[in-house]
Every structure is written in structure tokens, then in C-alpha cells.
Design a protein around this motif. Structure first.
Motif, PDB file in Angstrom:
ATOM      1  N   HIS A 121      19.502  47.653  47.050  1.00 39.58           N
ATOM      2  CA  HIS A 121      20.550  46.649  47.217  1.00 39.58           C
ATOM      3  C   HIS A 121      20.923  46.049  45.868  1.00 39.58           C
ATOM      4  N   LEU A 122      22.235  45.985  45.581  1.00 40.68           N
ATOM      5  CA  LEU A 122      22.732  45.465  44.320  1.00 40.68           C
ATOM      6  C   LEU A 122      23.519  44.186  44.548  1.00 40.68           C
ATOM      7  N   TYR A 123      23.041  43.080  43.955  1.00 37.91           N
ATOM      8  CA  TYR A 123      23.843  41.865  43.881  1.00 37.91           C
ATOM      9  C   TYR A 123      24.807  42.039  42.717  1.00 37.91           C
ATOM     10  N   ASP A 124      26.103  41.927  42.995  1.00 35.95           N
ATOM     11  CA  ASP A 124      27.104  42.183  41.967  1.00 35.95           C
ATOM     12  C   ASP A 124      26.845  41.311  40.741  1.00 35.95           C
ATOM     13  N   PRO A 125      26.686  41.905  39.557  1.00 36.95           N
ATOM     14  CA  PRO A 125      26.363  41.104  38.376  1.00 36.95           C
ATOM     15  C   PRO A 125      27.518  40.204  37.959  1.00 36.95           C
ATOM     16  N   LEU A 126      27.170  38.985  37.506  1.00 29.25           N
ATOM     17  CA  LEU A 126      28.141  38.004  37.041  1.00 29.25           C
ATOM     18  C   LEU A 126      27.757  37.543  35.640  1.00 29.25           C
ATOM     19  N   PRO A 127      28.742  37.132  34.823  1.00 33.05           N
ATOM     20  CA  PRO A 127      28.410  36.628  33.489  1.00 33.05           C
ATOM     21  C   PRO A 127      27.544  35.370  33.590  1.00 33.05           C
ATOM     22  N   ALA A 128      26.542  35.267  32.722  1.00 37.10           N
ATOM     23  CA  ALA A 128      25.654  34.104  32.678  1.00 37.10           C
ATOM     24  C   ALA A 128      25.360  33.764  31.224  1.00 37.10           C
ATOM     25  N   LEU A 129      24.979  32.503  30.983  1.00 34.75           N
ATOM     26  CA  LEU A 129      24.827  31.995  29.615  1.00 34.75           C
ATOM     27  C   LEU A 129      26.091  32.339  28.833  1.00 34.75           C
ATOM     28  N   VAL A 130      27.183  31.738  29.282  1.00 37.70           N
ATOM     29  CA  VAL A 130      28.509  32.166  28.839  1.00 37.70           C
ATOM     30  C   VAL A 130      29.416  30.948  28.672  1.00 37.70           C
ATOM     31  N   THR A 171      37.628  21.086  35.307  1.00 34.71           N
ATOM     32  CA  THR A 171      37.398  21.989  36.430  1.00 34.71           C
ATOM     33  C   THR A 171      37.132  23.392  35.908  1.00 34.71           C
ATOM     34  N   VAL A 172      36.022  23.973  36.316  1.00 34.20           N
ATOM     35  CA  VAL A 172      35.658  25.316  35.865  1.00 34.20           C
ATOM     36  C   VAL A 172      36.549  26.330  36.575  1.00 34.20           C
ATOM     37  N   GLN A 173      37.231  27.142  35.789  1.00 33.25           N
ATOM     38  CA  GLN A 173      38.071  28.209  36.350  1.00 33.25           C
ATOM     39  C   GLN A 173      37.277  29.495  36.508  1.00 33.25           C
ATOM     40  N   ASP A 174      36.496  29.854  35.476  1.00 30.17           N
ATOM     41  CA  ASP A 174      35.686  31.068  35.525  1.00 30.17           C
ATOM     42  C   ASP A 174      34.890  31.165  34.229  1.00 30.17           C
ATOM     43  N   ALA A 175      34.069  32.222  34.136  1.00 33.78           N
ATOM     44  CA  ALA A 175      33.398  32.538  32.882  1.00 33.78           C
ATOM     45  C   ALA A 175      34.424  33.022  31.869  1.00 33.78           C
ATOM     46  N   HIS A 176      34.079  32.928  30.603  1.00 32.01           N
ATOM     47  CA  HIS A 176      34.973  33.450  29.567  1.00 32.01           C
ATOM     48  C   HIS A 176      35.131  34.958  29.732  1.00 32.01           C
ATOM     49  N   SER A 177      34.014  35.719  29.625  1.00 33.62           N
ATOM     50  CA  SER A 177      34.057  37.176  29.801  1.00 33.62           C
ATOM     51  C   SER A 177      32.634  37.701  29.749  1.00 33.62           C
ATOM     52  N   GLY A 221      22.094  45.233  31.811  1.00 33.57           N
ATOM     53  CA  GLY A 221      23.281  44.911  32.592  1.00 33.57           C
ATOM     54  C   GLY A 221      24.526  44.892  31.724  1.00 33.57           C
ATOM     55  N   PRO A 222      25.642  44.415  32.281  1.00 33.58           N
ATOM     56  CA  PRO A 222      26.928  44.514  31.590  1.00 33.58           C
ATOM     57  C   PRO A 222      27.217  43.402  30.591  1.00 33.58           C
ATOM     58  N   ALA A 223      26.320  42.419  30.444  1.00 35.78           N
ATOM     59  CA  ALA A 223      26.588  41.321  29.519  1.00 35.78           C
ATOM     60  C   ALA A 223      26.491  41.801  28.078  1.00 35.78           C
ATOM     61  N   SER A 224      27.179  41.080  27.160  1.00 35.32           N
ATOM     62  CA  SER A 224      27.131  41.317  25.723  1.00 35.32           C
ATOM     63  C   SER A 224      28.234  42.272  25.288  1.00 35.32           C
ATOM     64  N   SER A 225      28.640  42.101  24.042  1.00 35.22           N
ATOM     65  CA  SER A 225      29.633  43.000  23.445  1.00 35.22           C
ATOM     66  C   SER A 225      28.973  44.201  22.784  1.00 35.22           C
ATOM     67  N   VAL A 226      27.632  44.278  22.866  1.00 26.52           N
ATOM     68  CA  VAL A 226      26.910  45.399  22.267  1.00 26.52           C
ATOM     69  C   VAL A 226      27.336  46.696  22.947  1.00 26.52           C
ATOM     70  N   ARG A 281      31.280  37.919  26.161  1.00 26.58           N
ATOM     71  CA  ARG A 281      30.769  36.689  25.545  1.00 26.58           C
ATOM     72  C   ARG A 281      29.506  36.172  26.232  1.00 26.58           C
ATOM     73  N   ALA A 282      29.079  36.835  27.304  1.00 27.00           N
ATOM     74  CA  ALA A 282      27.881  36.406  28.028  1.00 27.00           C
ATOM     75  C   ALA A 282      26.626  36.950  27.357  1.00 27.00           C
ATOM     76  N   GLN A 283      25.560  36.151  27.375  1.00 28.54           N
ATOM     77  CA  GLN A 283      24.290  36.607  26.809  1.00 28.54           C
ATOM     78  C   GLN A 283      23.516  37.473  27.797  1.00 28.54           C
ATOM     79  N   VAL A 284      23.619  37.177  29.077  1.00 26.70           N
ATOM     80  CA  VAL A 284      22.951  37.960  30.115  1.00 26.70           C
ATOM     81  C   VAL A 284      23.856  38.001  31.338  1.00 26.70           C
ATOM     82  N   ALA A 285      23.394  38.708  32.363  1.00 28.56           N
ATOM     83  CA  ALA A 285      24.107  38.742  33.643  1.00 28.56           C
ATOM     84  C   ALA A 285      23.196  38.210  34.734  1.00 28.56           C
ATOM     85  N   SER A 286      23.762  37.439  35.643  1.00 30.74           N
ATOM     86  CA  SER A 286      23.040  37.130  36.879  1.00 30.74           C
ATOM     87  C   SER A 286      23.356  38.233  37.878  1.00 30.74           C
TER      88      SER A 286
END
Length: 392
Positions: free
Chosen positions: A180-189, A323-329, A158-163, A332-337
Motif C-alpha cells: 500500500h502506497l500513501y501518495d507522497p507529499l512535499p514536507a519540510l518545504v 492562508t496556506v495555499q499549498d507547498a512550494h514544490s 522519495g520525490p523530494a529534493s532537486s537532486v 524545494r522540499a527536504q523530504v516527502a511525507s
């Protein structure tokens, strides 16, 4: 049997090895110049490759019913035996499994060696642009070639990681084929917060308890080292809560994290401690009351010019609300949900329910998990199962 595996990460390497051990002629395509690049950065380069705690509570998916079938087919113990068979000596840190040398490069090295020993043909710098279903199989098209295949295993991650090479192109390939694709979101971030007044705490670390509330309801609680940054908060405890927090924010819900900076004290005990310090210490400035209790930058962030009484300070430190605004990016995420829906997959085999002969494994699917080796265990289990099944 001619099998093409797309993506030479953790799941792809496992799928290729098990397919080749099953007697298939296997081609493994990787868009990067080297294989296993994401494995190299896992566990801060030490490769936390599994966990002795096999509870499915650590996994997140929209369709989690089939997860048990995958882990029953290739379990934590199966993964442990596989790596020991490949020459990796394992050690445990409270159930978190690492190679004894604590080098992710060793894990990539034994997987590559095992793949080549079993006859897998590894081709790097091959960026897949499309997969065509043919009457008697598939054609996998890259920027430079067309590869025929009887079966295809899609493990592009998926799209997580700077690799380099991380992206959702593989997910889009599967979506183009009707999945069917659930739109990926940053996780472990790390998480961005709305309270910009706290930016002066950047660079501070504290052991604390973090409690996530979604629309006012407790969603999760973690304890550990919190890292404070100018944008918000980070650390493993935050990572564990970030999956639910980011999903909530993207769904338009309110996500708050309440930090307890003194989890070893009750609020009354902390109040008493502060009162005793005020009575016994010669305090010339309000900030001096907290020297030795809070890091300097945390004092600057939390102590305002107007003094508070001990009870108010104790409440602030035990219930610091952000208050959580959003993921960093994504970088910087280790995986994607998110990812390809498990409901489109037969989890007894990892074969597509829509296109016979097409298999999936790893992070491309709508499965992610907490820190602790769980995401790599998903890659090992789903990859091994896909590889085995594709040869039958």
C-alpha cells in the motif's frame, strides 16, 4: 547469501554496510553517477545527521506504532558510535549533531569507504526497472542488466529534493508488488499563501512565532526566523509546520498560519510602545512610525494609506494571518511525507509482510520527521536494521 540493495542514499549505504558485516555478499545499485547525493545537501551542506532528543513526537506516519521497535534496534547512541567508529568526530548544537568539520562530503566519504572495506560492490548508473519474485529469490532488472539476489533491500527514497534521480519510482515498484502506497507529499518545504497583496515583503527576514491552525484548531506552534518571499513564507519554523499544513490542504481542509512578528512583546506592551512613538516622534508620514521596528519591505506590505490606531497595529503585528495555499514544490522540499505503509512492514526486521525476502528502509516508507537530523536518524536506524535482518 546474495543481497542486492537498491538506492545508495543514507539508508541504502547503511543497509549495505550492515548486511556485508553480517557476512552477506552485497551489491549496491544506484541510478545516479555518484552515491549519497541527497546526503550532500542536508543541513545546508553541513549534514545535521542526528539529534540527542529521541522523542517520537518528531516523527509523522499513518502507522507510527512500530517506530519504537526500529529505534530500539538501532538508536541515536548506536548511530553516534557507528560514525565515531568510522572516523567522524561529532559536535552538538543544542542537541543537533553535526560532523565536527561541518561537511556533508565527509559523511558520504566515510560511508563509501566503510562500504568498500566490508566488500560491498557499488554499481552506479543502474536504473532499476522491475523486481521479479522468483522461486528461490529475486531478479532485479535494470536498463542494462539482470541481477539475481537471495534478498532485496529497497531504499530508493522519495520525490523530494532537486537532486537528480529523486522520484517515486521505487515506491511504485513496491506498490506493483502489492504494497500500500500513501501518495507522497512535499514536507519540510516553503509554503505558498493566498494573500498576494503581501508579495512586496519578498526578501525580508524576521524572528517571529508561527502558529498553524487547521479548520480553526491549533495544530502546532514554532518560533524562529521566518523568511518572507513573493510566493509566501519559508524558514525552519515554517518547515516544521509544513508537514501538517500540506497534508491538511491536500485533504481539503483550511490551513492558516498566524504570525506574531513581535513575540517578545505582549499586545498591550506593543500598543503602548506604538503610542509612545507617535507621541514623541515627529511623524510626517505614517510609515515613519515603524522605521526601526519593521524592515522596509514589511512596512510597505502591511502599512496601508489609511492610518490605524496603535491598538489596531498591535493586533495586526501580533496576529498576522495568512492562508496556506499549498507547498512550494517537491524540488524545494527536504523530504516527502507518505510512502509505503509501515503496516506492510515487520518493524522488528524491516521485512515485507507480503513478500518474504524483500526489505525496506529510509524515505521510501511512510515516515517523515521535523528538521533537526531526525530524518537521517530514521535512515540510519531503518537501514542498519534492514541490513542486519536480511543476513539472518
Amino acid at each position: 547469501m546474495n543481497i542486492t540493495v537498491i538506492g545508495a542514499g543514507a539508508a541504502g549505504l547503511m543497509a549495505a554496510i550492515f548486511a556485508a558485516e553480517g557476512g552477506a555478499k552485497v551489491r549496491l545499485l544506484e541510478r545516479n553517477d555518484k552515491i549519497g547525493k541527497k546526503i550532500l545537501v542536508t543541513g545546508n551542506g553541513k549534514c545535521n545527521l542526528s539529534n540527542a532528543d529521541t522523542s517520537l513526537e518528531h516523527y509523522v506516519s499513518h502507522d507510527a506504532d512500530g517506530l519504537r521497535e526500529v529505534f530500539d534496534a538501532f538508536s541515536f547512541l548506536d548511530a553516534q558510535r557507528f560514525f565515531e567508529r568510522c572516523g567522524i568526530v561529532l559536535k552538538s548544537r543544542n542537541g543537533w549533531l553535526y560532523p565536527y568539520c561541518e561537511q556533508a562530503q565527509a559523511v558520504v566519504g566515510v560511508l563509501e569507504r566503510k562500504a568498500r572495506e566490508t566488500g560491498v560492490s557499488i554499481k552506479t548508473r543502474e536504473n532499476v526497472t522491475s523486481i521479479q519474485k522468483e522461486e528461490n529469490g529475486f531478479t532485479v532488472n535494470t536498463e542494462t542488466w539482470h541481477y539475481p539476489a537471495d534478498r532485496v533491500i529497497l531504499t530508493t527514497g522519495g520525490p523530494a529534493s532537486s537532486v537528480e534521480g529523486s522520484g517515486k519510482e521505487g515506491m511504485l515498484l513496491a506498490a506493483d508488488l502489492g504494497h500500500h502506497l500513501y501518495d507522497p507529499l512535499p514536507a519540510l518545504v516553503p509554503l505558498r499563501i493566498r494573500e498576494k497583496k503581501y508579495c512586496v515583503w519578498a526578501g525580508t527576514r524576521m524572528d517571529a512565532t508561527a502558529s498553524l491552525y487547521i479548520d480553526g484548531n491549533l495544530s502546532g506552534r514554532e518560533q524562529g526566523e521566518i523568511q518572507f518571499a513573493d510566493y509566501g513564507i519559508s524558514g525552519i519554523a515554517v518547515f516544521q509546520l509544513s508537514i501538517a499544513a500540506v497534508q491538511a490542504v491536500r485533504a481539503g481542509k483550511k490551513a492558516e498560519i498566524i504570525l506574531d512578528l513581535f513575540p517578545q512583546y505582549t499586545e498591550n506592551e506593543l500598543q503602548e510602545l506604538l503610542e509612545n512613538r507617535r507621541n514623541t516622534l515627529k511623524i510626517s508620514r505614517e510609515e515613519d512610525l515603524f522605521v526601526g521596528l519593521l524592515p522596509d519591505r514589511m512596512i510597505k506590505a502591511l502599512i496601508i494609506k489609511k492610518p490605524k490606531d496603535a491598538a489596531a497595529y498591535a493586533r495586526l503585528f501580533k496576529e498576522l494571518r495568512v492562508t496556506v495555499q499549498d507547498a512550494h514544490s517537491f524540488e524545494r522540499a527536504q523530504v516527502a511525507s507518505g510512502g509505503i505503509s509501515l503496516s506492510d512492514i515487520d518493524t522488528k526486521t524491516m521485512q515485507s509482510r507480503k513478500i518474504p525476502g524483500l526489505y525496506f528502509a529510509g524515505e521510501i516508507l511512510d515516515v517523515c520527521a521535523h528538521c533537526g537530523g531526525y530524518n537521517l536518524q530514521w535512515a540510519w536506524s531503518s537501514g542498519a536494521l534492514a541490513g542486519r535482518s536480511a543476513t539472518k
